[in-house]
Enzyme design. Structure first.
Site, mmCIF file in Angstrom:
data_model
loop_
_atom_site.group_PDB
_atom_site.id
_atom_site.type_symbol
_atom_site.label_atom_id
_atom_site.label_comp_id
_atom_site.label_asym_id
_atom_site.label_seq_id
_atom_site.Cartn_x
_atom_site.Cartn_y
_atom_site.Cartn_z
ATOM 1 N N ASP A 1 7.712 8.864 -3.240
ATOM 2 C CA ASP A 1 7.689 7.997 -2.071
ATOM 3 C C ASP A 1 9.034 8.213 -1.387
ATOM 4 O O ASP A 1 10.080 8.275 -2.066
ATOM 5 C CB ASP A 1 7.548 6.529 -2.529
ATOM 6 C CG ASP A 1 7.235 5.608 -1.363
ATOM 7 O OD1 ASP A 1 8.049 5.559 -0.421
ATOM 8 O OD2 ASP A 1 6.183 4.951 -1.378
ATOM 9 N N HIS B 1 14.838 5.285 10.907
ATOM 10 C CA HIS B 1 15.649 5.266 9.681
ATOM 11 C C HIS B 1 16.604 6.454 9.624
ATOM 12 O O HIS B 1 17.742 6.313 9.200
ATOM 13 C CB HIS B 1 14.749 5.244 8.437
ATOM 14 C CG HIS B 1 13.998 3.954 8.310
ATOM 15 N ND1 HIS B 1 14.619 2.735 8.319
ATOM 16 C CD2 HIS B 1 12.677 3.693 8.185
ATOM 17 C CE1 HIS B 1 13.712 1.772 8.208
ATOM 18 N NE2 HIS B 1 12.531 2.325 8.130
ATOM 19 N N ASN C 1 -1.417 1.976 7.540
ATOM 20 C CA ASN C 1 -2.772 2.406 7.155
ATOM 21 C C ASN C 1 -3.816 1.745 8.027
ATOM 22 O O ASN C 1 -4.796 2.376 8.436
ATOM 23 C CB ASN C 1 -3.019 2.082 5.678
ATOM 24 C CG ASN C 1 -2.080 2.860 4.789
ATOM 25 O OD1 ASN C 1 -2.163 4.081 4.713
ATOM 26 N ND2 ASN C 1 -1.150 2.164 4.149
ATOM 27 N N SER C 2 -3.608 0.480 8.357
ATOM 28 C CA SER C 2 -4.561 -0.219 9.219
ATOM 29 C C SER C 2 -4.578 0.383 10.622
ATOM 30 O O SER C 2 -5.645 0.570 11.213
ATOM 31 C CB SER C 2 -4.222 -1.712 9.291
ATOM 32 O OG SER C 2 -4.483 -2.313 8.038
ATOM 33 N N GLN D 1 6.108 -3.216 11.115
ATOM 34 C CA GLN D 1 4.875 -3.632 11.802
ATOM 35 C C GLN D 1 5.112 -3.965 13.277
ATOM 36 O O GLN D 1 4.264 -3.702 14.132
ATOM 37 C CB GLN D 1 4.253 -4.817 11.049
ATOM 38 C CG GLN D 1 3.782 -4.411 9.655
ATOM 39 C CD GLN D 1 3.604 -5.568 8.699
ATOM 40 O OE1 GLN D 1 3.676 -6.729 9.101
ATOM 41 N NE2 GLN D 1 3.397 -5.270 7.426
ATOM 42 N N PHE E 1 16.746 -3.788 -0.171
ATOM 43 C CA PHE E 1 15.726 -3.011 0.529
ATOM 44 C C PHE E 1 16.322 -2.311 1.758
ATOM 45 O O PHE E 1 16.095 -1.118 1.984
ATOM 46 C CB PHE E 1 14.584 -3.935 0.944
ATOM 47 C CG PHE E 1 13.304 -3.207 1.167
ATOM 48 C CD1 PHE E 1 12.574 -2.743 0.095
ATOM 49 C CD2 PHE E 1 12.830 -2.970 2.445
ATOM 50 C CE1 PHE E 1 11.389 -2.046 0.293
ATOM 51 C CE2 PHE E 1 11.653 -2.277 2.657
ATOM 52 C CZ PHE E 1 10.933 -1.817 1.568
ATOM 53 N N SER F 1 -2.541 -5.736 2.369
ATOM 54 C CA SER F 1 -2.515 -6.113 0.953
ATOM 55 C C SER F 1 -1.439 -7.144 0.615
ATOM 56 O O SER F 1 -1.318 -7.544 -0.533
ATOM 57 C CB SER F 1 -2.284 -4.854 0.110
ATOM 58 O OG SER F 1 -1.005 -4.330 0.391
ATOM 59 N N GLU G 1 -6.435 3.640 10.399
ATOM 60 C CA GLU G 1 -7.882 3.456 10.209
ATOM 61 C C GLU G 1 -8.550 2.936 11.487
ATOM 62 O O GLU G 1 -9.696 3.258 11.779
ATOM 63 C CB GLU G 1 -8.127 2.518 9.015
ATOM 64 C CG GLU G 1 -7.748 3.196 7.698
ATOM 65 C CD GLU G 1 -7.458 2.242 6.546
ATOM 66 O OE1 GLU G 1 -7.961 1.105 6.568
ATOM 67 O OE2 GLU G 1 -6.719 2.637 5.621
ATOM 68 N N THR H 1 0.853 -1.193 0.000
ATOM 69 C CA THR H 1 0.000 0.000 0.000
ATOM 70 C C THR H 1 0.889 1.243 0.000
ATOM 71 O O THR H 1 1.024 1.938 1.008
ATOM 72 C CB THR H 1 -0.953 -0.032 1.210
ATOM 73 O OG1 THR H 1 -1.624 -1.294 1.194
ATOM 74 C CG2 THR H 1 -2.000 1.062 1.128
ATOM 75 N N HIS H 2 1.549 1.484 -1.129
ATOM 76 C CA HIS H 2 2.442 2.644 -1.233
ATOM 77 C C HIS H 2 1.995 3.625 -2.302
ATOM 78 O O HIS H 2 1.926 4.823 -2.051
ATOM 79 C CB HIS H 2 3.879 2.168 -1.518
ATOM 80 C CG HIS H 2 4.640 1.923 -0.272
ATOM 81 N ND1 HIS H 2 5.535 2.827 0.247
ATOM 82 C CD2 HIS H 2 4.612 0.895 0.595
ATOM 83 C CE1 HIS H 2 6.022 2.360 1.369
ATOM 84 N NE2 HIS H 2 5.483 1.180 1.610
HETATM 85 O O1 LIG Z 1 -10.104 -5.962 2.802
HETATM 86 C C1 LIG Z 1 -9.354 -4.996 2.824
HETATM 87 C C2 LIG Z 1 -7.981 -5.086 3.163
HETATM 88 C C3 LIG Z 1 -7.216 -3.939 3.144
HETATM 89 N N1 LIG Z 1 -7.774 -2.754 2.791
HETATM 90 C C4 LIG Z 1 -6.953 -1.530 2.780
HETATM 91 O O2 LIG Z 1 -5.612 -1.828 2.430
HETATM 92 C C5 LIG Z 1 -4.737 -0.984 3.154
HETATM 93 C C6 LIG Z 1 -3.691 -1.840 3.832
HETATM 94 O O3 LIG Z 1 -2.639 -1.026 4.244
HETATM 95 P P1 LIG Z 1 -1.668 -1.363 5.460
HETATM 96 O O4 LIG Z 1 -2.442 -1.665 6.658
HETATM 97 O O5 LIG Z 1 -0.709 -0.235 5.602
HETATM 98 O O6 LIG Z 1 -0.975 -2.709 5.052
HETATM 99 P P2 LIG Z 1 -0.011 -3.155 3.824
HETATM 100 O O7 LIG Z 1 -0.789 -3.196 2.594
HETATM 101 O O8 LIG Z 1 0.618 -4.404 4.282
HETATM 102 O O9 LIG Z 1 1.074 -1.955 3.785
HETATM 103 C C7 LIG Z 1 2.443 -1.838 3.530
HETATM 104 O O10 LIG Z 1 2.683 -0.421 3.523
HETATM 105 C C8 LIG Z 1 2.429 0.240 4.759
HETATM 106 C C9 LIG Z 1 2.603 1.737 4.556
HETATM 107 O O11 LIG Z 1 3.911 2.057 4.226
HETATM 108 C C10 LIG Z 1 3.325 -0.315 5.848
HETATM 109 O O12 LIG Z 1 3.001 0.285 7.089
HETATM 110 C C11 LIG Z 1 3.146 -1.830 5.940
HETATM 111 O O13 LIG Z 1 4.034 -2.370 6.904
HETATM 112 C C12 LIG Z 1 3.360 -2.477 4.585
HETATM 113 O O14 LIG Z 1 3.125 -3.876 4.652
HETATM 114 C C13 LIG Z 1 -5.564 -0.193 4.163
HETATM 115 O O15 LIG Z 1 -5.759 1.129 3.717
HETATM 116 C C14 LIG Z 1 -6.898 -0.937 4.171
HETATM 117 O O16 LIG Z 1 -8.003 -0.105 4.406
HETATM 118 C C15 LIG Z 1 -9.101 -2.655 2.484
HETATM 119 O O17 LIG Z 1 -9.608 -1.571 2.186
HETATM 120 N N2 LIG Z 1 -9.844 -3.781 2.499
#
Ligand SMILES: O=c1ccn([C@@H]2O[C@H](COP(=O)(O)OP(=O)(O)O[C@H]3O[C@H](CO)[C@@H](O)[C@H](O)[C@H]3O)[C@@H](O)[C@H]2O)c(=O)[nH]1
Length: 446
Positions: free
Chosen positions: A115, A146, A347-348, A368, A193, A273, A351, A21-22
């Site tokens: 980014d 960092h 993001n989680s 995480q 990375f 994601s 939210e 989720t970048h």
């Molecule tokens: O059923 C779902 C599942 C996920 N999402 C969205 O997907 C995003 C997930 O983002 P995040 O919680 O940040 O997880 P990752 O996708 O794993 O994000 C990567 O990117 C983030 C931001 O840099 C880092 O904090 C994480 O460690 C890294 O794994 C969020 O906005 C959620 O709302 C949905 O809308 N519906």
């Protein structure tokens, strides 16, 4: 043939990181900037595949134009199952792929937004004499880690004691060496990375401004430390409150299902994601849900029929809903959700704060673990699972604690306070609004 540039328009190059989720948060920022600064146009450099999932045919391509960069993948490449592999190929292709794509436009640039990972943009920006504004899509703590990586390495040592606290960093007395992301003092120190993150930490203090998807009030001591390291540190989030999520359709009617449940009663499970927990942990989590009988909504990556215990879905169909994707921000904002079982992606976490929902944390990679430790030991509105992995008993214990104990109630109250701070930050007189306006002004003048 080069495109004609509109005489009065500023033109900004945007470099997106096309994994996890970048790219979506960077595009959200750019779209909002474009709304507030109509005289600025943006070239959004990203892989064609990632752009394909972010842009729709209704977008205003005049102001924010998707442009493709090379993925770096060898010809005929087929994905072998290691998610790090395409990332490494992509990193190897940088910065040449971005430079080539910029040159292909035939247009001049007045600034570069990237980014934050893309430290090399500082050199490109210097070459063409324009400002560079990196955007960090995670929280303030990993950012400080960092930036201060060399100091942390010097004080703790590579593979130093895991239980040593980082009390030499402002606000970090509850954080231990073992909570740090891989590649800081242990693990894959020499991976592409880890090297990229090291360079990022060294370059960010030289940026014209550093933006972050967070808000100042969430972590004032750490934010203060970061302000002293950057010339303009701009907390502009939680940005999702300013700009609605791109994927928020509710095709499985999760909200309708949540409407049928009492306040703060539902367990919401989602691991972002990228992550799917390993099979034995999925099994333990499923067994815990079945034993507790709390209603649950699970955003499940992969084939639930094959990966969950036999007939689990059939046995839990009256209490559970399993879907491949949810409108997560809306789900976490629904009053019936009482706890979020999460991997602690930033993001989680944001939210969950916006929804006022305490967390059960099972971190996997990147920052995480640091997020989990902060949620639990600094902010006090979540817990980890006993032993750091899902077991049936440990998960039952955590679920009961949050959903049916006084401690859980207290966590809900605590996260409610952060929720108010987040909403205020993006309000008309809020700090994130002021910082966003500063950024608009900055790019308009660059
Ligand atoms: O059923 C779902 C599942 C996920 N999402 C969205 O997907 C995003 C997930 O983002 P995040 O919680 O940040 O997880 P990752 O996708 O794993 O994000 C990567 O990117 C983030 C931001 O840099 C880092 O904090 C994480 O460690 C890294 O794994 C969020 O906005 C959620 O709302 C949905 O809308 N519906």
């Amino acid at each position: 043939m080069p495109e004609a540039r509109e005489i009065s328009r500023k033109h900004i190059a945007v470099f997106a990181f096309p994994f996890a989720t970048h790219a979506a948060p960077v595009l959200s920022l750019v779209r909002k900037l474009s709304e507030s600064a109509p005289d600025v146009s943006f070239s959004f450099f990203n892989t064609a595949q990632s752009n394909g999932s972010l842009f729709s045919k209704d977008d205003d391509f005049e102001r924010v134009k998707p442009r493709s960069v090379d993925t770096g993948l060898p010809e005929g490449y087929t994905f072998g199952g290691n998610p790090q592999e395409p990332v490494n190929y992509f990193l190897k292709a940088t910065p040449a792929n971005f430079k080539r794509a910029m040159a292909d436009t035939g247009l001049p640039f007045d600034g570069i937004i990237t980014d934050a990972f893309f430290w090399f943009a500082k050199e490109i920006a210097e070459e063409i004499r324009v400002p560079w504004v990196p955007y960090f899509t995670a929280g303030p703590r990993p950012l400080l880690v960092h930036v201060d990586m060399d100091d942390i390495r010097a004080r703790i040592g590579i593979n130093g004691p895991e239980d040593q606290t980082l009390d030499f960093l402002p606000g970090f007395s509850a954080i231990r060496a073992e909570d740090l992301p891989d590649g800081i003092i242990s693990g894959s120190l020499d991976s592409p990375f880890a090297k990229m993150l090291h360079k990022m930490g060294q370059m960010l203090p030289h940026a014209s401004a550093v933006a972050i998807n967070s808000f100042e009030e969430i972590d004032p001591i750490v934010v203060q430390a970061l302000k002293s390291r950057f010339s303009n540190f701009l907390n502009i989030g939680p940005f999702i409150l300013r700009s609605p999520p791109i994927y928020d359709s509710d095709i499985h009617d999760c909200i309708g299902w949540l409407n049928q449940h009492p306040k703060s009663s539902v367990v919401y499970i989602g691991f972002g994601s990228v992550i799917t927990p390993p099979p034995h942990e999925l099994e333990a989590l499923a067994e815990a849900l079945e034993a507790c009988e709390f209603p649950f909504l699970w955003s499940f990556r992969g084939n639930a029929e094959e990966m969950l215990p036999k007939e689990f879905r059939e046995r839990t169909k009256d209490i559970g809903m399993i879907v491949p994707w949810t409108p997560q921000l809306k789900v976490l904002g629904h009053p019936s959700v009482g706890v979020f079982v999460t991997h602690c992606g930033w993001n989680s976490v944001s939210e969950s704060i916006i929804g006022g929902v305490p967390m059960i944390c099972r971190p996997f990679f990147a920052e995480q673990k640091l997020n989990q430790r902060t949620v639990e030991a600094v902010w006090g509105f979540g817990v980890d699972v006993e032993g750091g992995k899902f077991t049936k008993d440990g998960t039952i214990q955590a679920l009961k604690m949050i959903l049916s104990s006084e401690k859980g109630k207290l966590m809900r109250e605590k996260i409610g306070v952060f929720r108010e701070l987040a909403l205020k930050a993006v309000g008309p007189d809020g700090t994130s609004t002021a910082n966003f306006n500063f950024l608009v002004d900055f790019i308009t003048r660059c």
